[in-house]
Motif scaffolding. Structure first.
Motif, short mmCIF file in Angstrom:
data_model
loop_
_atom_site.label_atom_id
_atom_site.label_comp_id
_atom_site.label_asym_id
_atom_site.label_seq_id
_atom_site.Cartn_x
_atom_site.Cartn_y
_atom_site.Cartn_z
N VAL A 1 43.75 38.84 61.27
CA VAL A 1 43.81 37.48 60.71
C VAL A 1 43.13 37.46 59.34
CG1 VAL A 1 43.16 35.07 61.02
CG2 VAL A 1 43.86 36.44 63.00
N HIS A 2 43.85 36.99 58.34
CA HIS A 2 43.32 36.90 56.98
C HIS A 2 42.49 35.62 56.84
CE1 HIS A 2 43.02 37.41 52.70
NE2 HIS A 2 43.66 36.27 52.46
N LEU A 3 41.28 35.75 56.34
CA LEU A 3 40.43 34.60 56.06
C LEU A 3 40.63 34.21 54.61
CD1 LEU A 3 38.13 32.64 56.86
CD2 LEU A 3 36.52 34.42 56.12
N THR A 4 41.04 32.98 54.37
CA THR A 4 41.35 32.56 53.01
C THR A 4 40.90 31.13 52.77
OG1 THR A 4 43.12 32.53 51.35
CG2 THR A 4 43.67 31.69 53.54
N SER A 5 41.12 30.66 51.57
CA SER A 5 40.67 29.33 51.18
C SER A 5 41.63 28.26 51.69
CB SER A 5 40.56 29.24 49.66
OG SER A 5 41.83 29.44 49.07
N SER A 6 41.18 27.01 51.63
CA SER A 6 41.99 25.90 52.11
C SER A 6 42.87 25.30 51.00
CB SER A 6 41.09 24.81 52.70
OG SER A 6 40.13 24.39 51.74
N GLY A 7 42.95 25.97 49.87
CA GLY A 7 43.79 25.54 48.77
C GLY A 7 43.98 26.67 47.78
N ALA A 8 44.76 26.42 46.75
CA ALA A 8 45.06 27.46 45.76
C ALA A 8 43.81 27.88 44.99
CB ALA A 8 46.11 26.95 44.78
N THR A 9 43.64 29.18 44.83
CA THR A 9 42.55 29.73 44.02
C THR A 9 43.15 30.65 42.98
OG1 THR A 9 42.24 31.49 45.66
CG2 THR A 9 40.80 29.57 45.83
N MET A 10 42.72 30.48 41.73
CA MET A 10 43.36 31.17 40.61
C MET A 10 42.71 32.49 40.24
SD MET A 10 43.97 27.80 38.24
CE MET A 10 42.30 27.17 38.52
N TYR A 11 41.53 32.78 40.79
CA TYR A 11 40.72 33.88 40.28
C TYR A 11 41.13 35.26 40.79
CZ TYR A 11 38.48 32.38 44.63
OH TYR A 11 38.26 31.97 45.93
N VAL A 12 42.14 35.37 41.63
CA VAL A 12 42.59 36.68 42.12
C VAL A 12 43.22 37.49 40.99
CG1 VAL A 12 44.19 37.83 43.70
CG2 VAL A 12 42.85 35.88 44.49
N GLY A 13 43.77 36.81 40.00
CA GLY A 13 44.35 37.50 38.85
C GLY A 13 45.54 38.36 39.24
N THR A 14 45.62 39.56 38.65
CA THR A 14 46.73 40.46 38.95
C THR A 14 46.34 41.52 39.97
OG1 THR A 14 46.14 41.83 37.03
CG2 THR A 14 47.82 40.13 36.69
N ARG A 15 45.34 41.22 40.75
CA ARG A 15 44.98 42.09 41.87
C ARG A 15 45.77 41.66 43.12
NH1 ARG A 15 43.81 46.42 39.78
NH2 ARG A 15 45.39 45.43 38.47
N VAL A 16 45.53 42.29 44.24
CA VAL A 16 46.22 41.99 45.49
C VAL A 16 45.20 41.45 46.49
CG1 VAL A 16 47.55 42.94 47.40
CG2 VAL A 16 47.95 43.76 45.06
N GLU A 17 45.48 40.26 47.02
CA GLU A 17 44.52 39.61 47.92
C GLU A 17 44.70 40.08 49.37
OE1 GLU A 17 42.92 35.22 49.30
OE2 GLU A 17 44.81 35.39 48.24
N GLY A 18 44.30 41.31 49.63
CA GLY A 18 44.27 41.79 51.00
C GLY A 18 45.58 42.40 51.48
N VAL A 19 45.59 42.77 52.76
CA VAL A 19 46.73 43.39 53.43
C VAL A 19 47.31 42.38 54.42
CG1 VAL A 19 47.42 45.24 54.98
CG2 VAL A 19 45.76 45.68 53.17
N HIS A 20 48.63 42.23 54.41
CA HIS A 20 49.26 41.14 55.15
C HIS A 20 50.51 41.61 55.89
CE1 HIS A 20 46.63 38.37 53.04
NE2 HIS A 20 46.88 39.07 51.96
#
Length: 300
Positions: A186-205
């Motif tokens: 289970v991926h833990l994430t924010s309750s709305g859009a967050t812009m700071y991830v940039g051009t990286r990859v936010e985890g494995v899905h």
């Protein structure tokens, strides 16, 4: 397949974290360039998820108005007709706005990158959330097709679709206790859009959308095929030098008691490690070790 119902209530009894189905796309382009694509994706999303309906339209000034055709037309034009160099945003909510209900949250920036050093990695984000019941009712094949249809409209650098635990930023550490010992998938994430991830990859899905520049950094589609030729992992080339990597037939929670090792997730994590997003701070403070460890759980 039924998914776990995950809920965390704060000290006042408010729901601060809950499970959901999430599709999220990061786009390193100015709002003026991508606004029409975002609007097409949002309109497609609203149509495809019926009979689920969005009820409220956040007007951007701290107020919400009922979402009807006139309201949507105003928001649509505001997003499309933003001044060159200006930002764009929209937020549509379901009947009961909360961390686990219907939500479309778009944050558009111009220019990209921003001129301030502390926000140089910010990018435009489209965050599309549905109740977990949608995944259970329609099934993973439908969700997979919908995510692909949306992704085809968007010039993303990365994106994903997955079963997640959405949490307010203030309560992420507490919410983590719902999944840490039992549901590593289970991926833990924010309750709305967050812009700071940039051009990286936010985890494995479950569904992992990769575009440029990250795809190039990983050796392109051919390099990924060679390194990910494993059971349970499929690669699908997309137009515009992009790829979709899907892990299994459905989102897997990896229930610890059932002995699920999530081997495809671990294999993909090793490949993505150079481009994975790493949290830098929370409200100007050091990121708690619990969250850093959770982000690296497939690498340890």
């Amino acid at each position: 397949m039924r998914y776990p119902r995950l809920r965390y209530h704060d000290e006042r009894g408010g729901l601060s974290a809950g499970d959901a189905l999430l599709m999220c796309f990061y786009m390193p382009h100015p709002n003026e360039r991508i606004a029409s694509a975002v609007i097409r994706a949002v309109e497609l999303f609203r149509e495809r998820v019926k009979p689920y309906q969005f009820i409220w339209n956040d007007t951007g000034d701290g107020q919400a108005e009922p979402l009807d055709e006139a309201s949507w037309d105003r928001t649509r034009r505001k997003t499309l007709e933003a001044e060159p160099g200006g930002s764009g945003s929209l937020r549509l909510e379901g009947e009961d706005p909360g961390v686990d209900d219907l939500l479309v949250d778009y944050r558009g920036l111009s220019p990209v990158p921003l001129p301030w050093p502390e926000r140089k990695d910010d990018v435009c984000v489209l965050y599309l959330r549905l109740p977990t019941a949608y995944l259970e009712e329609r099934g993973p094949e439908h969700v997979h097709a919908l995510a692909c249809e949306l992704a085809a409209e968007l010039p993303f650098s990365s994106g994903y679709a997955d079963f997640v635990l959405c949490s307010s930023l203030l309560h992420e550490v507490a919410a983590l206790e719902l999944i840490r010992s039992r549901y590593p998938g289970v991926h833990l994430t924010s309750s709305g859009a967050t812009m700071y991830v940039g051009t990286r990859v936010e985890g494995v899905h479950w569904m992992n959308f990769l575009g440029q520049p990250v795809l190039g950094e990983l050796g392109g589609v051919s390099g990924l095929r060679e390194r990910l030729a494993l059971p349970g992992i499929s690669l699908q080339e997309m137009s515009g030098d992009r790829v979709l990597i899907t892990l299994g037939e459905r989102p897997e929670v990896g229930e610890g008691e059932a002995g699920q090792s999530l081997a495809p997730h671990r294999a993909l994590a090793r490949v993505l490690e150079p481009v994975l997003y790493r949290r830098k701070s929370m409200f100007g403070h050091k990121v708690p070790e619990e969250l850093l460890h959770w982000d690296r759980r497939f690498l340890e």
